[in-house]
Design a protein around this motif. Structure first.
Motif, PDB file in Angstrom:
ATOM      1  N   PHE A 118     -23.374  12.832  -1.664  1.00  0.00           N
ATOM      2  CA  PHE A 118     -24.474  13.898  -2.808  1.00  0.00           C
ATOM      3  C   PHE A 118     -25.870  13.847  -2.802  1.00  0.00           C
ATOM      4  O   PHE A 118     -26.309  13.981  -2.845  1.00  0.00           O
ATOM      5  CB  PHE A 118     -23.201  13.757  -3.839  1.00  0.00           C
ATOM      6  CG  PHE A 118     -23.942  15.068  -4.217  1.00  0.00           C
ATOM      7  CD1 PHE A 118     -22.718  16.675  -4.756  1.00  0.00           C
ATOM      8  CD2 PHE A 118     -24.553  14.900  -6.025  1.00  0.00           C
ATOM      9  CE1 PHE A 118     -24.023  17.322  -5.370  1.00  0.00           C
ATOM     10  CE2 PHE A 118     -24.323  15.105  -6.874  1.00  0.00           C
ATOM     11  CZ  PHE A 118     -24.317  16.672  -6.524  1.00  0.00           C
ATOM     12  N   ARG A 119     -25.998  11.897  -3.474  1.00  0.00           N
ATOM     13  CA  ARG A 119     -27.375  11.762  -3.929  1.00  0.00           C
ATOM     14  C   ARG A 119     -27.918  11.991  -3.432  1.00  0.00           C
ATOM     15  O   ARG A 119     -29.410  11.973  -3.229  1.00  0.00           O
ATOM     16  CB  ARG A 119     -27.067   9.983  -4.570  1.00  0.00           C
ATOM     17  CG  ARG A 119     -25.602  10.250  -5.697  1.00  0.00           C
ATOM     18  CD  ARG A 119     -26.466   8.317  -6.037  1.00  0.00           C
ATOM     19  NE  ARG A 119     -25.225   7.863  -7.064  1.00  0.00           N
ATOM     20  CZ  ARG A 119     -26.246   7.943  -8.821  1.00  0.00           C
ATOM     21  NH1 ARG A 119     -27.109   8.031  -8.348  1.00  0.00           N
ATOM     22  NH2 ARG A 119     -25.423   7.423  -9.718  1.00  0.00           N
ATOM     23  N   LYS A 120     -27.981  11.682  -1.906  1.00  0.00           N
ATOM     24  CA  LYS A 120     -29.076  11.367  -1.053  1.00  0.00           C
ATOM     25  C   LYS A 120     -29.359  13.422  -0.326  1.00  0.00           C
ATOM     26  O   LYS A 120     -30.175  13.521  -0.392  1.00  0.00           O
ATOM     27  CB  LYS A 120     -27.919  10.873   0.190  1.00  0.00           C
ATOM     28  CG  LYS A 120     -28.374   9.584   0.807  1.00  0.00           C
ATOM     29  CD  LYS A 120     -28.284   8.652   2.055  1.00  0.00           C
ATOM     30  CE  LYS A 120     -27.892   7.487   2.138  1.00  0.00           C
ATOM     31  NZ  LYS A 120     -27.428   6.214   2.800  1.00  0.00           N
ATOM     32  N   PHE A 121     -28.227  14.115  -0.428  1.00  0.00           N
ATOM     33  CA  PHE A 121     -28.437  15.764  -0.441  1.00  0.00           C
ATOM     34  C   PHE A 121     -29.791  15.998  -1.792  1.00  0.00           C
ATOM     35  O   PHE A 121     -29.759  16.802  -0.736  1.00  0.00           O
ATOM     36  CB  PHE A 121     -26.924  16.625  -0.060  1.00  0.00           C
ATOM     37  CG  PHE A 121     -26.771  17.345  -0.693  1.00  0.00           C
ATOM     38  CD1 PHE A 121     -27.392  18.074   0.275  1.00  0.00           C
ATOM     39  CD2 PHE A 121     -25.793  17.983  -1.828  1.00  0.00           C
ATOM     40  CE1 PHE A 121     -27.831  19.589  -0.166  1.00  0.00           C
ATOM     41  CE2 PHE A 121     -26.105  19.368  -2.340  1.00  0.00           C
ATOM     42  CZ  PHE A 121     -27.325  19.899  -1.332  1.00  0.00           C
ATOM     43  N   ILE A 122     -29.199  15.482  -2.515  1.00  0.00           N
ATOM     44  CA  ILE A 122     -29.977  16.279  -3.230  1.00  0.00           C
ATOM     45  C   ILE A 122     -30.974  16.160  -3.795  1.00  0.00           C
ATOM     46  O   ILE A 122     -31.997  16.989  -3.605  1.00  0.00           O
ATOM     47  CB  ILE A 122     -28.941  16.309  -5.391  1.00  0.00           C
ATOM     48  CG1 ILE A 122     -27.901  16.583  -4.839  1.00  0.00           C
ATOM     49  CG2 ILE A 122     -29.722  16.664  -6.005  1.00  0.00           C
ATOM     50  CD1 ILE A 122     -27.643  18.165  -5.377  1.00  0.00           C
ATOM     51  N   GLU A 174     -27.851  14.992 -12.202  1.00  0.00           N
ATOM     52  CA  GLU A 174     -29.550  14.808 -12.985  1.00  0.00           C
ATOM     53  C   GLU A 174     -29.709  13.423 -12.532  1.00  0.00           C
ATOM     54  O   GLU A 174     -30.818  13.052 -12.489  1.00  0.00           O
ATOM     55  CB  GLU A 174     -28.870  14.166 -14.847  1.00  0.00           C
ATOM     56  CG  GLU A 174     -29.122  14.946 -15.306  1.00  0.00           C
ATOM     57  CD  GLU A 174     -28.452  15.056 -17.125  1.00  0.00           C
ATOM     58  OE1 GLU A 174     -29.076  15.654 -17.567  1.00  0.00           O
ATOM     59  OE2 GLU A 174     -27.764  13.666 -17.093  1.00  0.00           O
ATOM     60  N   GLU A 175     -29.061  12.147 -11.698  1.00  0.00           N
ATOM     61  CA  GLU A 175     -30.384  10.746 -11.479  1.00  0.00           C
ATOM     62  C   GLU A 175     -29.998  11.068 -10.687  1.00  0.00           C
ATOM     63  O   GLU A 175     -31.774  10.685 -10.305  1.00  0.00           O
ATOM     64  CB  GLU A 175     -28.227   9.924 -11.620  1.00  0.00           C
ATOM     65  CG  GLU A 175     -28.447   9.100 -13.438  1.00  0.00           C
ATOM     66  CD  GLU A 175     -27.367   8.082 -12.412  1.00  0.00           C
ATOM     67  OE1 GLU A 175     -26.677   8.088 -13.522  1.00  0.00           O
ATOM     68  OE2 GLU A 175     -26.598   7.681 -11.462  1.00  0.00           O
ATOM     69  N   GLU A 233     -34.771  10.631 -10.240  1.00  0.00           N
ATOM     70  CA  GLU A 233     -35.153   9.765  -9.048  1.00  0.00           C
ATOM     71  C   GLU A 233     -36.161  10.653  -8.807  1.00  0.00           C
ATOM     72  O   GLU A 233     -37.071   9.852  -7.549  1.00  0.00           O
ATOM     73  CB  GLU A 233     -34.249   9.093  -8.492  1.00  0.00           C
ATOM     74  CG  GLU A 233     -32.973   7.586  -9.195  1.00  0.00           C
ATOM     75  CD  GLU A 233     -31.982   7.842  -8.874  1.00  0.00           C
ATOM     76  OE1 GLU A 233     -31.600   8.081  -7.262  1.00  0.00           O
ATOM     77  OE2 GLU A 233     -31.286   7.155  -8.726  1.00  0.00           O
ATOM     78  N   PHE A 234     -36.107  11.597  -7.545  1.00  0.00           N
ATOM     79  CA  PHE A 234     -36.703  12.216  -6.639  1.00  0.00           C
ATOM     80  C   PHE A 234     -38.481  12.564  -7.922  1.00  0.00           C
ATOM     81  O   PHE A 234     -39.293  12.174  -7.317  1.00  0.00           O
ATOM     82  CB  PHE A 234     -36.242  13.377  -6.273  1.00  0.00           C
ATOM     83  CG  PHE A 234     -37.379  14.619  -5.442  1.00  0.00           C
ATOM     84  CD1 PHE A 234     -37.528  13.914  -4.704  1.00  0.00           C
ATOM     85  CD2 PHE A 234     -37.343  15.886  -6.356  1.00  0.00           C
ATOM     86  CE1 PHE A 234     -38.655  14.819  -3.344  1.00  0.00           C
ATOM     87  CE2 PHE A 234     -38.943  16.104  -5.261  1.00  0.00           C
ATOM     88  CZ  PHE A 234     -38.872  16.014  -3.701  1.00  0.00           C
ATOM     89  N   GLU A 279     -43.103   8.994  -5.365  1.00  0.00           N
ATOM     90  CA  GLU A 279     -43.984   9.610  -5.306  1.00  0.00           C
ATOM     91  C   GLU A 279     -43.666  10.665  -4.496  1.00  0.00           C
ATOM     92  O   GLU A 279     -45.242  12.062  -4.387  1.00  0.00           O
ATOM     93  CB  GLU A 279     -44.809   8.241  -3.839  1.00  0.00           C
ATOM     94  CG  GLU A 279     -46.377   9.142  -3.600  1.00  0.00           C
ATOM     95  CD  GLU A 279     -47.436   9.044  -4.468  1.00  0.00           C
ATOM     96  OE1 GLU A 279     -48.674   9.731  -4.278  1.00  0.00           O
ATOM     97  OE2 GLU A 279     -47.177   8.286  -5.569  1.00  0.00           O
ATOM     98  N   GLU A 280     -43.383  11.161  -3.460  1.00  0.00           N
ATOM     99  CA  GLU A 280     -42.719  12.506  -3.037  1.00  0.00           C
ATOM    100  C   GLU A 280     -42.343  13.587  -3.655  1.00  0.00           C
ATOM    101  O   GLU A 280     -42.488  14.578  -2.762  1.00  0.00           O
ATOM    102  CB  GLU A 280     -41.707  11.833  -1.176  1.00  0.00           C
ATOM    103  CG  GLU A 280     -40.862  12.209  -2.193  1.00  0.00           C
ATOM    104  CD  GLU A 280     -39.532  12.034  -1.295  1.00  0.00           C
ATOM    105  OE1 GLU A 280     -39.633  12.647   0.049  1.00  0.00           O
ATOM    106  OE2 GLU A 280     -38.251  11.596  -1.491  1.00  0.00           O
ATOM    107  N   GLY A 281     -42.346  13.223  -4.959  1.00  0.00           N
ATOM    108  CA  GLY A 281     -42.129  14.243  -5.500  1.00  0.00           C
ATOM    109  C   GLY A 281     -42.534  14.872  -6.657  1.00  0.00           C
ATOM    110  O   GLY A 281     -42.343  15.329  -7.655  1.00  0.00           O
TER     111      GLY A 281
END
Length: 575
Positions: A251-255, A300-301, A305-306, A310-312
């Protein structure tokens, strides 16, 4: 020339007036004035009138490219390649038939770079890049697959319910889910099951998952079966897709992946919807989480983080519209409403609103659900929270039935936006009310076509709403299931640009600006909501700030078009 001269002599002898005759020219001038007078009523008129010189030039260039691609993109060669399934080719043809050709066009390259603003209508479980998420599942420790019955025949694999799950202790690597000996609900390691898939091993397994989690081109084209049949397939996809992502490591990677794809596609913010029906599991837990607190915390986290990466840079954020399946019984809906309030208290910045989802034609109408919705309002007041409505309504072919009349209830109950609003064009009084109350229509053209509400973009009612001055935005709804393939909105934007002569890049720009103007960036009272929409970039707060940011990116985009395509560009996509 002789034939032409002869025709002219004949027309003169017959007394046929010439186009150059003063009274014909006067008629044509009056006709053109009438066309322009009508266009002043369009919802994008103000946006068009205030285009910068650079934007005007960019829009003219895109209009020319569109015209030339209509002459070159839809050729006899392409028609021949579709001969087995289709007999005619035209701009704005059915999405699944046009998609491959679409992605070879210069218009596609332009639309891909367009700043689309925000995505206001999509469902979390259908925002996956399927190939990516399956690759993640294969390398995530403990991911398994289980089924309601053996998947030992092609027919069983076509309809039998199955899902992904997590288990370390109970997975059985010596059991084949593809054999008659498989016992229902036995957990089999995903890698084992995929590699032993009876029709092509892991590659065949991935294709099978894709077939079970999307509307196939064949299913899309079978419009004679009607909406109910395709909706059965559509609804069956969500539990499978949800089960892949509703485990914390995936889930975290998917978000993060979803946010990255949206930003790459020019989308800076998203109002997600989730039915909160598929259970969620935190890292390493054999049992499901008791509620969705962990899921929302991880969401939320992951978004934070994204945004901080840099990419976000330039990504504005994500909020969640809590949804409940409209076909559920009162007890289940009330429990979901109370969960929504609890989660709003725990995650005030994440929960943006409330909605009811599922097929309107077979679900409960809003009039039937009105007692529950008033209960929800009362419970929100008692808890000291304000959770506005963002209702799905009018996603139907009906006219005057209880499903179509969901539009009346959505407006009367104070919805801030309307999801789909497909049948709104049939209601002149409601159109006036929507305009007066500044309710935006979250329009999803590809979704409406694939789910058989219209044959192609050419017969979609959005142009009728734009012509009547109704504020609208474009949305992708469920890209994993519907065939777009990625979580961005470029396919819907391209289809709209190609399909509707009156739209143009100017119209796309207005729809994108609307998406920023009506996004739920933060909590607003009803008065604050209306005022911030009215004020736009001249107001205060996040909405005004983001509208200014979107305008800056729009001007940069238009300047790029002028630089890239402004001088003698060959628009043939094959060269």
């Amino acid at each position: 020339m002789a034939a032409a001269a002869s025709d002219a002599d004949w027309e003169q002898a017959e007394g046929v007036p010439s186009l150059s005759d003063p009274f014909i020219q006067k008629y044509l001038q009056g006709r053109d004035a009438l066309v322009q007078q009508e266009k002043k009523q369009r919802s994008d008129h103000y946006f068009r009138e205030n285009l910068s010189p650079t934007a005007q030039e960019a829009c003219a260039i895109v209009s020319q490219i569109r015209f030339e691609e209509q002459q070159t993109l839809w050729t006899k060669e392409y028609e021949d390649s579709l001969a087995s399934t289709y007999v005619d080719v035209f701009p704005g043809m059915m999405f699944n038939l046009a998609k491959d050709r679409m992605e070879k066009s210069k218009l596609w390259n332009i639309v891909r770079k367009m700043p689309k603003g925000t995505l206001l209508h999509c469902h979390l479980e259908a925002m996956l890049d399927l190939d990516w998420v399956l690759a993640e599942a294969f390398v995530t420790d403990g991911i398994c697959i289980r089924s309601d019955a053996p998947l030992s025949s092609a027919q069983a694999r076509l309809k039998t319910g199955f899902s992904f799950t997590y288990s370390k202790a109970n997975a059985k690597s010596d059991v084949s889910i593809w054999s008659d000996e498989y016992a229902a609900d036995t957990q089999v390691p995903l890698v084992t099951a995929a590699d032993n898939f009876p029709d092509g091993g892991r590659k065949g397994f991935i294709e099978w998952i894709r077939m079970r989690t999307s509307i196939t081109p064949e299913e899309h084209l079978n419009h004679h079966e009607g909406p109910n049949e395709v909706w059965r397939k559509f609804m069956s996809c969500f539990p499978i897709l949800g089960s892949i992502i509703y485990y914390e490591p995936v889930f975290r990677k998917f978000i993060r992946k979803m946010c990255h794809q949206l930003l790459e596609d020019g989308t800076y913010y998203v109002d997600l919807r989730s039915a909160f029906y598929t259970p969620y599991r935190s890292l390493g837990q054999e049992d499901w989480d008791p509620d969705y607190s962990g899921m929302l915390q991880h969401l939320e986290e992951a978004v934070a983080e994204f945004k901080n990466s840099e990419e976000g840079k330039g990504f504005w954020g994500v909020r969640m519209i809590w949804t409940t399946v409209r076909a559920f019984d009162n007890r289940t809906i009330v429990n979901s409403m109370n969960q929504c309030i609890d989660m709003k208290l725990e995650f005030p910045d994440m929960i943006a609103g409330y909605d009811l989802v599922g097929q309107e034609d077979l679900g409960r109408p809003l009039a039937d659900l009105a007692p529950l919705l008033f209960y929800f309002r009362k419970k929100c007041a008692e808890a000291g929270v304000d959770i506005p409505f963002f209702f799905h309504a009018g996603e139907t072919l009906g006219d005057g039935d209880s499903v179509d009349e969901n539009l009346f209830d959505a407006i009367l109950l104070g919805t801030r936006r309307i999801g789909h609003g497909f049948s709104l064009y049939k209601h002149p009084l409601l159109i006036d009310m929507v305009k007066e109350k500044k309710i935006l229509i979250e329009s999803c053209p590809v979704s409406n076509e694939v789910l058989r509400l219209c044959g192609s973009i050419m017969s979609h009612p959005l142009p009728a709403l734009l012509a009547r001055g109704v504020p609208c935005s474009l949305c992708n709804d469920d890209p994993t299931i519907l065939g777009q393939g990625v979580s961005g909105m470029s396919h819907d934007f391209w289809q709209a640009l190609q399909g509707w002569e009156n739209l143009g890049l100017e119209g796309l720009g207005s729809l994108a600006e609307n998406s920023v103007r009506w996004a739920s960036f933060e909590d607003y009272t009803q008065k604050e909501w209306a005022q911030s929409i009215k004020d736009g970039s001249t107001g205060k707060g996040l909405r005004a700030e983001y509208l200014k940011e979107w305008t800056r990116r729009w001007e940069q985009f238009c300047a790029w078009i002028v630089d890239e395509y402004g001088v003698d560009e060959n628009t043939n996509p094959e060269e």
